[in-house]
Scaffold this motif. Structure first.
Motif, PDB file in Angstrom:
ATOM      1  N   ASP A  20      -0.418  -6.941   3.867  1.00 30.67           N
ATOM      2  CA  ASP A  20       0.534  -6.655   2.783  1.00 30.67           C
ATOM      3  C   ASP A  20       0.200  -5.321   2.123  1.00 30.67           C
ATOM      4  N   LEU A  21      -1.090  -5.073   1.914  1.00 33.79           N
ATOM      5  CA  LEU A  21      -1.515  -3.818   1.311  1.00 33.79           C
ATOM      6  C   LEU A  21      -1.197  -2.639   2.230  1.00 33.79           C
ATOM      7  N   LEU A  22      -1.291  -2.849   3.526  1.00 37.05           N
ATOM      8  CA  LEU A  22      -0.959  -1.801   4.498  1.00 37.05           C
ATOM      9  C   LEU A  22       0.475  -1.313   4.286  1.00 37.05           C
ATOM     10  N   GLN A  23       1.391  -2.232   4.052  1.00 35.03           N
ATOM     11  CA  GLN A  23       2.790  -1.865   3.825  1.00 35.03           C
ATOM     12  C   GLN A  23       2.937  -1.014   2.573  1.00 35.03           C
ATOM     13  N   VAL A  24       2.169  -1.325   1.541  1.00 38.34           N
ATOM     14  CA  VAL A  24       2.214  -0.567   0.286  1.00 38.34           C
ATOM     15  C   VAL A  24       1.647   0.844   0.502  1.00 38.34           C
ATOM     16  N   VAL A  25       0.538   0.944   1.206  1.00 34.65           N
ATOM     17  CA  VAL A  25      -0.087   2.245   1.471  1.00 34.65           C
ATOM     18  C   VAL A  25       0.847   3.119   2.302  1.00 34.65           C
ATOM     19  N   ASN A  26       1.523   2.540   3.275  1.00 35.70           N
ATOM     20  CA  ASN A  26       2.463   3.290   4.117  1.00 35.70           C
ATOM     21  C   ASN A  26       3.600   3.911   3.310  1.00 35.70           C
ATOM     22  N   LYS A  27       3.922   3.349   2.157  1.00 35.83           N
ATOM     23  CA  LYS A  27       5.031   3.837   1.337  1.00 35.83           C
ATOM     24  C   LYS A  27       4.639   5.004   0.430  1.00 35.83           C
ATOM     25  N   VAL A  64      -3.833   6.380  -4.473  1.00 35.31           N
ATOM     26  CA  VAL A  64      -4.064   5.140  -3.726  1.00 35.31           C
ATOM     27  C   VAL A  64      -4.906   4.169  -4.558  1.00 35.31           C
ATOM     28  N   SER A  65      -5.874   4.673  -5.295  1.00 37.36           N
ATOM     29  CA  SER A  65      -6.695   3.812  -6.156  1.00 37.36           C
ATOM     30  C   SER A  65      -5.848   3.064  -7.175  1.00 37.36           C
ATOM     31  N   ASP A  66      -4.763   3.698  -7.625  1.00 37.62           N
ATOM     32  CA  ASP A  66      -3.897   3.097  -8.640  1.00 37.62           C
ATOM     33  C   ASP A  66      -2.937   2.047  -8.086  1.00 37.62           C
ATOM     34  N   LEU A  67      -2.865   1.902  -6.767  1.00 43.79           N
ATOM     35  CA  LEU A  67      -1.973   0.897  -6.173  1.00 43.79           C
ATOM     36  C   LEU A  67      -2.469  -0.509  -6.489  1.00 43.79           C
ATOM     37  N   THR A  68      -1.543  -1.412  -6.724  1.00 44.27           N
ATOM     38  CA  THR A  68      -1.882  -2.807  -6.972  1.00 44.27           C
ATOM     39  C   THR A  68      -2.530  -3.407  -5.732  1.00 44.27           C
ATOM     40  N   GLY A  69      -3.670  -4.055  -5.907  1.00 45.64           N
ATOM     41  CA  GLY A  69      -4.354  -4.713  -4.805  1.00 45.64           C
ATOM     42  C   GLY A  69      -5.487  -3.907  -4.202  1.00 45.64           C
ATOM     43  N   VAL A  70      -5.669  -2.659  -4.661  1.00 49.28           N
ATOM     44  CA  VAL A  70      -6.740  -1.812  -4.126  1.00 49.28           C
ATOM     45  C   VAL A  70      -8.003  -2.013  -4.966  1.00 49.28           C
ATOM     46  N   SER A  71      -9.094  -2.314  -4.277  1.00 55.13           N
ATOM     47  CA  SER A  71     -10.384  -2.489  -4.937  1.00 55.13           C
ATOM     48  C   SER A  71     -11.123  -1.168  -5.049  1.00 55.13           C
ATOM     49  N   ASN A  72     -11.128  -0.405  -3.954  1.00 60.19           N
ATOM     50  CA  ASN A  72     -11.902   0.820  -3.892  1.00 60.19           C
ATOM     51  C   ASN A  72     -11.318   1.729  -2.818  1.00 60.19           C
ATOM     52  N   VAL A  73     -11.558   3.036  -2.962  1.00 64.32           N
ATOM     53  CA  VAL A  73     -11.130   4.017  -1.971  1.00 64.32           C
ATOM     54  C   VAL A  73     -12.332   4.891  -1.636  1.00 64.32           C
ATOM     55  N   GLN A  74     -12.537   5.132  -0.344  1.00 64.17           N
ATOM     56  CA  GLN A  74     -13.639   5.981   0.096  1.00 64.17           C
ATOM     57  C   GLN A  74     -13.060   7.126   0.928  1.00 64.17           C
ATOM     58  N   VAL A  75     -13.126   8.338   0.387  1.00 62.07           N
ATOM     59  CA  VAL A  75     -12.627   9.507   1.100  1.00 62.07           C
ATOM     60  C   VAL A  75     -13.630   9.854   2.193  1.00 62.07           C
ATOM     61  N   GLU A  76     -13.135   9.977   3.416  1.00 59.53           N
ATOM     62  CA  GLU A  76     -14.001  10.283   4.558  1.00 59.53           C
ATOM     63  C   GLU A  76     -13.961  11.758   4.936  1.00 59.53           C
ATOM     64  N   GLU A  77     -12.796  12.380   4.763  1.00 56.75           N
ATOM     65  CA  GLU A  77     -12.639  13.750   5.224  1.00 56.75           C
ATOM     66  C   GLU A  77     -11.461  14.407   4.512  1.00 56.75           C
ATOM     67  N   VAL A  78     -11.645  15.666   4.142  1.00 55.61           N
ATOM     68  CA  VAL A  78     -10.566  16.478   3.588  1.00 55.61           C
ATOM     69  C   VAL A  78     -10.682  17.854   4.223  1.00 55.61           C
ATOM     70  N   GLY A  79      -9.578  18.391   4.715  1.00 56.49           N
ATOM     71  CA  GLY A  79      -9.654  19.708   5.328  1.00 56.49           C
ATOM     72  C   GLY A  79      -8.292  20.302   5.583  1.00 56.49           C
ATOM     73  N   LEU A  80      -8.285  21.586   5.846  1.00 58.08           N
ATOM     74  CA  LEU A  80      -7.063  22.298   6.169  1.00 58.08           C
ATOM     75  C   LEU A  80      -6.670  22.054   7.617  1.00 58.08           C
ATOM     76  N   ILE A  81      -5.381  21.900   7.838  1.00 56.11           N
ATOM     77  CA  ILE A  81      -4.846  21.786   9.193  1.00 56.11           C
ATOM     78  C   ILE A  81      -3.722  22.814   9.328  1.00 56.11           C
ATOM     79  N   GLY A  82      -3.456  23.234  10.534  1.00 51.45           N
ATOM     80  CA  GLY A  82      -2.395  24.174  10.864  1.00 51.45           C
ATOM     81  C   GLY A  82      -1.670  24.756   9.779  1.00 51.45           C
TER      82      GLY A  82
END
Length: 82
Positions: A20-27, A64-82
């Motif tokens: 269910d949370l996956l559907q929310v994140v996709n939006k 994403v942290s502010d979405l209902t149902g999210v406990s925690n968020v862990q950023v793995e990678e941030v970078g420039l693309i094309g």
């Protein structure tokens, strides 16, 4: 300017169904991919990636942290693309 890619793990609250949370994140505007993955001890989390214009000032970690149902968020990678 290019685009920025942010990859993170999204941890659901204990009582929340990860599918269910996956559907929310996709939006979330800017969500590129999102899928359920196995984590530790049988736990399931969402691995998601987001794309935005460089310099846009978007904070996907906070959004994403502010979405209902999210406990925690862990950023793995941030970078420039094309």
């Amino acid at each position: 300017m290019g685009k920025v890619l942010c990859v993170m793990k999204v941890f659901p609250k204990e009582e929340v169904n990860v599918e269910d949370l996956l559907q929310v994140v996709n939006k979330v505007d800017g969500c590129n991919t999102a899928k359920v993955i196995d984590y530790v001890f049988g736990m399931k989390v969402i691995q998601a990636s987001f794309v935005t214009e460089d310099g846009s000032g978007r904070d996907f970690e906070q959004e994403v942290s502010d979405l209902t149902g999210v406990s925690n968020v862990q950023v793995e990678e941030v970078g420039l693309i094309g």
